[in-house]
Write a protein that holds these residues in place. Structure first.
Motif, PDB file in Angstrom:
ATOM      1  N   THR A   1      53.968  34.731 -50.981  1.00  0.00           N
ATOM      2  CA  THR A   1      52.803  33.917 -51.319  1.00  0.00           C
ATOM      3  C   THR A   1      51.580  34.771 -51.611  1.00  0.00           C
ATOM      4  O   THR A   1      50.614  34.288 -52.193  1.00  0.00           O
ATOM      5  N   ASP A   2      51.620  36.031 -51.223  1.00  0.00           N
ATOM      6  CA  ASP A   2      50.505  36.943 -51.446  1.00  0.00           C
ATOM      7  C   ASP A   2      50.967  38.082 -52.346  1.00  0.00           C
ATOM      8  O   ASP A   2      51.860  38.851 -51.975  1.00  0.00           O
ATOM      9  N   PHE A   3      50.361  38.199 -53.505  1.00  0.00           N
ATOM     10  CA  PHE A   3      50.736  39.230 -54.475  1.00  0.00           C
ATOM     11  C   PHE A   3      49.622  40.258 -54.673  1.00  0.00           C
ATOM     12  O   PHE A   3      49.716  41.102 -55.550  1.00  0.00           O
ATOM     13  N   HIS A   4      48.576  40.183 -53.853  1.00  0.00           N
ATOM     14  CA  HIS A   4      47.476  41.145 -53.942  1.00  0.00           C
ATOM     15  C   HIS A   4      47.959  42.527 -53.523  1.00  0.00           C
ATOM     16  O   HIS A   4      48.809  42.656 -52.654  1.00  0.00           O
ATOM     17  N   GLY A   5      47.388  43.536 -54.143  1.00  0.00           N
ATOM     18  CA  GLY A   5      47.671  44.904 -53.739  1.00  0.00           C
ATOM     19  C   GLY A   5      48.980  45.472 -54.241  1.00  0.00           C
ATOM     20  O   GLY A   5      49.365  46.577 -53.851  1.00  0.00           O
ATOM     21  N   LEU A   6      49.661  44.743 -55.104  1.00  0.00           N
ATOM     22  CA  LEU A   6      50.903  45.261 -55.671  1.00  0.00           C
ATOM     23  C   LEU A   6      50.580  46.116 -56.895  1.00  0.00           C
ATOM     24  O   LEU A   6      49.533  45.955 -57.517  1.00  0.00           O
ATOM     25  N   PRO A   7      51.479  47.018 -57.244  1.00  0.00           N
ATOM     26  CA  PRO A   7      51.199  47.899 -58.382  1.00  0.00           C
ATOM     27  C   PRO A   7      51.306  47.182 -59.723  1.00  0.00           C
ATOM     28  O   PRO A   7      51.978  46.150 -59.842  1.00  0.00           O
ATOM     29  N   ALA A   8      50.656  47.756 -60.706  1.00  0.00           N
ATOM     30  CA  ALA A   8      50.781  47.259 -62.078  1.00  0.00           C
ATOM     31  C   ALA A   8      52.262  47.140 -62.414  1.00  0.00           C
ATOM     32  O   ALA A   8      53.088  47.908 -61.910  1.00  0.00           O
ATOM     33  N   THR A   9      52.590  46.169 -63.268  1.00  0.00           N
ATOM     34  CA  THR A   9      53.988  45.792 -63.480  1.00  0.00           C
ATOM     35  C   THR A   9      54.310  45.639 -64.957  1.00  0.00           C
ATOM     36  O   THR A   9      53.526  45.071 -65.710  1.00  0.00           O
TER      37      THR A   9
ATOM     38  N   GLN B 197      52.976  35.680 -63.532  1.00  0.00           N
ATOM     39  CA  GLN B 197      51.761  34.872 -63.450  1.00  0.00           C
ATOM     40  C   GLN B 197      51.123  34.998 -62.068  1.00  0.00           C
ATOM     41  O   GLN B 197      49.890  35.093 -61.951  1.00  0.00           O
ATOM     42  N   LYS B 198      51.937  35.023 -61.016  1.00  0.00           N
ATOM     43  CA  LYS B 198      51.405  35.198 -59.659  1.00  0.00           C
ATOM     44  C   LYS B 198      50.750  36.567 -59.511  1.00  0.00           C
ATOM     45  O   LYS B 198      49.709  36.698 -58.858  1.00  0.00           O
ATOM     46  N   LEU B 199      51.353  37.590 -60.106  1.00  0.00           N
ATOM     47  CA  LEU B 199      50.741  38.918 -60.083  1.00  0.00           C
ATOM     48  C   LEU B 199      49.400  38.895 -60.810  1.00  0.00           C
ATOM     49  O   LEU B 199      48.386  39.381 -60.285  1.00  0.00           O
ATOM     50  N   LYS B 200      49.374  38.320 -62.011  1.00  0.00           N
ATOM     51  CA  LYS B 200      48.130  38.234 -62.794  1.00  0.00           C
ATOM     52  C   LYS B 200      47.052  37.496 -62.026  1.00  0.00           C
ATOM     53  O   LYS B 200      45.889  37.918 -61.995  1.00  0.00           O
ATOM     54  N   ASN B 201      47.428  36.376 -61.411  1.00  0.00           N
ATOM     55  CA  ASN B 201      46.469  35.588 -60.635  1.00  0.00           C
ATOM     56  C   ASN B 201      45.899  36.372 -59.458  1.00  0.00           C
ATOM     57  O   ASN B 201      44.824  36.053 -58.960  1.00  0.00           O
ATOM     58  N   SER B 202      46.624  37.395 -59.019  1.00  0.00           N
ATOM     59  CA  SER B 202      46.179  38.237 -57.912  1.00  0.00           C
ATOM     60  C   SER B 202      45.479  39.497 -58.401  1.00  0.00           C
ATOM     61  O   SER B 202      45.190  40.393 -57.615  1.00  0.00           O
ATOM     62  N   GLY B 203      45.240  39.578 -59.700  1.00  0.00           N
ATOM     63  CA  GLY B 203      44.520  40.707 -60.255  1.00  0.00           C
ATOM     64  C   GLY B 203      45.367  41.928 -60.573  1.00  0.00           C
ATOM     65  O   GLY B 203      44.829  43.006 -60.829  1.00  0.00           O
ATOM     66  N   VAL B 204      46.668  41.777 -60.561  1.00  0.00           N
ATOM     67  CA  VAL B 204      47.566  42.888 -60.857  1.00  0.00           C
ATOM     68  C   VAL B 204      47.779  42.964 -62.373  1.00  0.00           C
ATOM     69  O   VAL B 204      48.155  41.969 -62.988  1.00  0.00           O
ATOM     70  N   PRO B 205      47.556  44.119 -62.970  1.00  0.00           N
ATOM     71  CA  PRO B 205      47.825  44.261 -64.403  1.00  0.00           C
ATOM     72  C   PRO B 205      49.319  44.098 -64.688  1.00  0.00           C
ATOM     73  O   PRO B 205      50.151  44.656 -63.976  1.00  0.00           O
ATOM     74  N   THR B 206      49.631  43.306 -65.697  1.00  0.00           N
ATOM     75  CA  THR B 206      51.028  43.082 -66.058  1.00  0.00           C
ATOM     76  C   THR B 206      51.236  43.280 -67.551  1.00  0.00           C
ATOM     77  O   THR B 206      50.334  43.036 -68.353  1.00  0.00           O
ATOM     78  N   PHE B 207      52.430  43.705 -67.887  1.00  0.00           N
ATOM     79  CA  PHE B 207      52.844  43.913 -69.266  1.00  0.00           C
ATOM     80  C   PHE B 207      54.230  43.307 -69.394  1.00  0.00           C
ATOM     81  O   PHE B 207      55.123  43.653 -68.616  1.00  0.00           O
ATOM     82  N   SER B 208      54.404  42.404 -70.342  1.00  0.00           N
ATOM     83  CA  SER B 208      55.704  41.755 -70.446  1.00  0.00           C
ATOM     84  C   SER B 208      56.035  41.424 -71.892  1.00  0.00           C
ATOM     85  O   SER B 208      55.149  41.276 -72.732  1.00  0.00           O
ATOM     86  N   LYS B 209      57.322  41.308 -72.129  1.00  0.00           N
ATOM     87  CA  LYS B 209      57.821  40.930 -73.449  1.00  0.00           C
ATOM     88  C   LYS B 209      59.025  40.021 -73.227  1.00  0.00           C
ATOM     89  O   LYS B 209      59.961  40.385 -72.525  1.00  0.00           O
ATOM     90  N   VAL B 210      58.955  38.830 -73.810  1.00  0.00           N
ATOM     91  CA  VAL B 210      60.083  37.900 -73.771  1.00  0.00           C
ATOM     92  C   VAL B 210      60.816  38.034 -75.101  1.00  0.00           C
ATOM     93  O   VAL B 210      60.226  37.863 -76.168  1.00  0.00           O
ATOM     94  N   MET B 211      62.096  38.330 -75.010  1.00  0.00           N
ATOM     95  CA  MET B 211      62.895  38.592 -76.198  1.00  0.00           C
ATOM     96  C   MET B 211      63.656  37.324 -76.591  1.00  0.00           C
ATOM     97  O   MET B 211      64.530  36.857 -75.852  1.00  0.00           O
ATOM     98  N   GLU B 212      63.298  36.795 -77.747  1.00  0.00           N
ATOM     99  CA  GLU B 212      63.880  35.547 -78.235  1.00  0.00           C
ATOM    100  C   GLU B 212      65.382  35.696 -78.511  1.00  0.00           C
ATOM    101  O   GLU B 212      65.824  36.656 -79.141  1.00  0.00           O
TER     102      GLU B 212
END
Length: 174
Positions: free
Chosen positions: A92-100, A119-134
């Protein structure tokens, strides 16, 4: 070698273990992790998302996912007994996790739970990078490594890792 750029990575079950390790390390560890790469990770034993239910995609589907969780969790395979360090989506807490960084196919069972995790990481201020492959299934990059989709995913990952090496650092505890 820099000690402030430790990165952890894994694919599939290893992606879930990557996410679990970063949670555990945040709560109990003594290592600074700067970046995590859980590729198409196995994160949620409850299989509540739309993509995890009635999925008949090649390589990995709803049935193989359920069997894998049962084998992995053994006697802890019950709704209320699974620790977050075994099934990171239960956190329930995703704060303080590394960029993903991750990529995932849109027809595989882990797609929705991965996007929810991000989305939970982003909401906790964690930088995220993602790609959904169709049109891609679980492990598409390993099953069809020469495909255009696999090449695109690997290029995305390579570019993001290059960015990470110049932007994400985590000092080691004394």
């Amino acid at each position: 070698m820099r000690d402030d750029q430790i990165m952890v990575a894994g694919a599939s079950a290893g992606g879930g273990l990557t996410a679990a390790l970063t949670l555990y390390n945040r709560d109990h560890g003594d290592v600074g992790i700067a970046f995590q790469v859980p590729l198409y990770p196995m994160l949620d034993d409850r299989m509540l998302t739309e993509s995890s239910q009635n999925n008949d995609a090649p390589v990995w589907n709803t049935l193989s996912n359920k069997l894998a969780w049962q084998m992995y969790l053994d006697n802890q395979f019950a709704p209320d007994e699974v620790p977050i360090y075994a099934a990171p989506s239960r956190a329930t807490d995703f704060h303080g996790l590394p960029a993903t960084c991750t990529f995932i196919g849109d027809v595989e069972p882990f797609c929705d739970e991965t996007m929810l995790y991000l989305q939970k990481l982003k909401n906790s201020g964690v930088p995220t990078f993602s790609k959904v492959m169709e049109g891609c299934f679980h492990g598409f990059d390993m099953v069809c490594p020469n495909s255009a989709a696999a090449q695109e995913a690997v290029n995305f990952l390579t570019e993001t890792l290059q960015y990470a090496t110049t932007h994400f650092f985590q000092k080691q505890p004394e």
